[in-house]
Design a protein around this motif. Structure first.
Motif, mmCIF file in Angstrom:
data_model
loop_
_atom_site.group_PDB
_atom_site.id
_atom_site.type_symbol
_atom_site.label_atom_id
_atom_site.label_comp_id
_atom_site.label_asym_id
_atom_site.label_seq_id
_atom_site.Cartn_x
_atom_site.Cartn_y
_atom_site.Cartn_z
ATOM 1 N N SER A 94 0.841 -1.189 0.000
ATOM 2 C CA SER A 94 0.000 0.000 0.000
ATOM 3 C C SER A 94 0.886 1.253 0.000
ATOM 4 C CB SER A 94 -0.886 -0.006 1.247
ATOM 5 O OG SER A 94 -0.081 0.146 2.412
ATOM 6 N N ARG A 96 1.038 3.482 2.201
ATOM 7 C CA ARG A 96 1.571 3.633 3.553
ATOM 8 C C ARG A 96 2.803 2.734 3.746
ATOM 9 N NH1 ARG A 96 -1.721 2.715 9.212
ATOM 10 N NH2 ARG A 96 -0.045 3.409 10.564
ATOM 11 N N ARG A 97 2.697 1.506 3.256
ATOM 12 C CA ARG A 97 3.821 0.572 3.371
ATOM 13 C C ARG A 97 5.019 1.064 2.560
ATOM 14 N NH1 ARG A 97 3.968 -5.600 1.179
ATOM 15 N NH2 ARG A 97 6.187 -5.883 1.434
ATOM 16 N N ARG A 99 5.734 4.108 1.821
ATOM 17 C CA ARG A 99 6.295 5.265 2.528
ATOM 18 C C ARG A 99 7.176 4.811 3.694
ATOM 19 N NH1 ARG A 99 5.107 10.718 3.756
ATOM 20 N NH2 ARG A 99 5.209 11.164 5.978
ATOM 21 N N ARG A 100 6.679 3.842 4.450
ATOM 22 C CA ARG A 100 7.466 3.336 5.586
ATOM 23 C C ARG A 100 8.748 2.651 5.119
ATOM 24 N NH1 ARG A 100 2.865 0.956 9.678
ATOM 25 N NH2 ARG A 100 2.194 2.984 10.458
ATOM 26 N N ARG A 171 1.232 12.395 4.103
ATOM 27 C CA ARG A 171 0.904 11.032 3.688
ATOM 28 C C ARG A 171 -0.236 11.078 2.696
ATOM 29 N NH1 ARG A 171 -0.940 7.066 8.218
ATOM 30 N NH2 ARG A 171 -2.932 7.770 7.501
ATOM 31 N N PRO A 175 -5.901 6.409 5.431
ATOM 32 C CA PRO A 175 -5.097 5.799 6.484
ATOM 33 C C PRO A 175 -5.263 4.302 6.492
ATOM 34 C CG PRO A 175 -6.934 7.060 7.405
ATOM 35 C CD PRO A 175 -6.978 7.241 5.928
#
Length: 176
Positions: A94, A96-97, A99-100, A171, A175
């Motif tokens: 995703s 988010r993943r 980005r991390r 972000r 979420p």
């Protein structure tokens, strides 16, 4: 024969996912190092062809230039987010993943180059303190060793810059 379909327009610079192709100081240093390396090698080949001798200093200087070239290219790759990674793991997640993982990659890159900086600084100090000379032409070895910690610090700074950019960028996506 029909004309091939036109390719889609390239993403504008600065768009998400678009390559960052702005010129950086690393590009100029890398180009200068590559030009100097090519000139030294070419001159050495010509001299060797006509005299059966070669320049004693060419190998030492060429190796030092290759180190410089490698580290400035690494710095440019870090700044452009073009360094090596496992795309399968990165692209399959995703936003988010991704980005991390990008933040983890930037932090790990900074840590690795800071370790190389510390070890290179120690090597530089030893070369200076013990007055080590180069094997081919007898100049102080620290003249060559200086570039390892200096350019490793540049790579670490570029990685920290990438991490700060990621932390400041809002972000995207829901979420999750």
């Amino acid at each position: 024969m029909p004309d091939p379909a036109p390719s889609p327009p390239a993403e504008p610079p600065g768009a998400p996912g678009a390559p960052d192709m702005r010129r950086r100081p690393e590009d100029w240093v890398g180009a200068a190092a590559m030009a100097l390396l090519a000139a030294i090698t070419f001159a050495n080949v010509i001299v060797r062809y006509f005299t059966d001798e070669s320049f004693a200093w060419s190998e030492e200087v060429s190796i030092a230039l290759m180190v410089v070239l490698t580290l400035v290219a690494a710095s440019a790759a870090i700044a452009r987010d073009r360094h090596i990674r496992i795309e399968f793991l990165f692209d399959s997640g995703s936003p988010r993943r991704r980005r991390r993982l990008a933040m983890l990659s930037a932090a790990a890159t900074a840590a690795a180059f800071l370790i190389v900086f510390g070890l290179g600084l120690r090597l530089l100090w030893d070369d200076y303190r013990y007055d080590v000379t180069s094997p081919g032409i007898g100049v102080p070895q620290w003249w060559y060793t200086l570039w390892l910690p200096a350019l490793s610090l540049l790579c670490a700074a570029r990685a920290v810059q990438a991490l700060v950019h990621l932390l400041r960028t809002p972000r995207q996506g829901p979420p999750g």
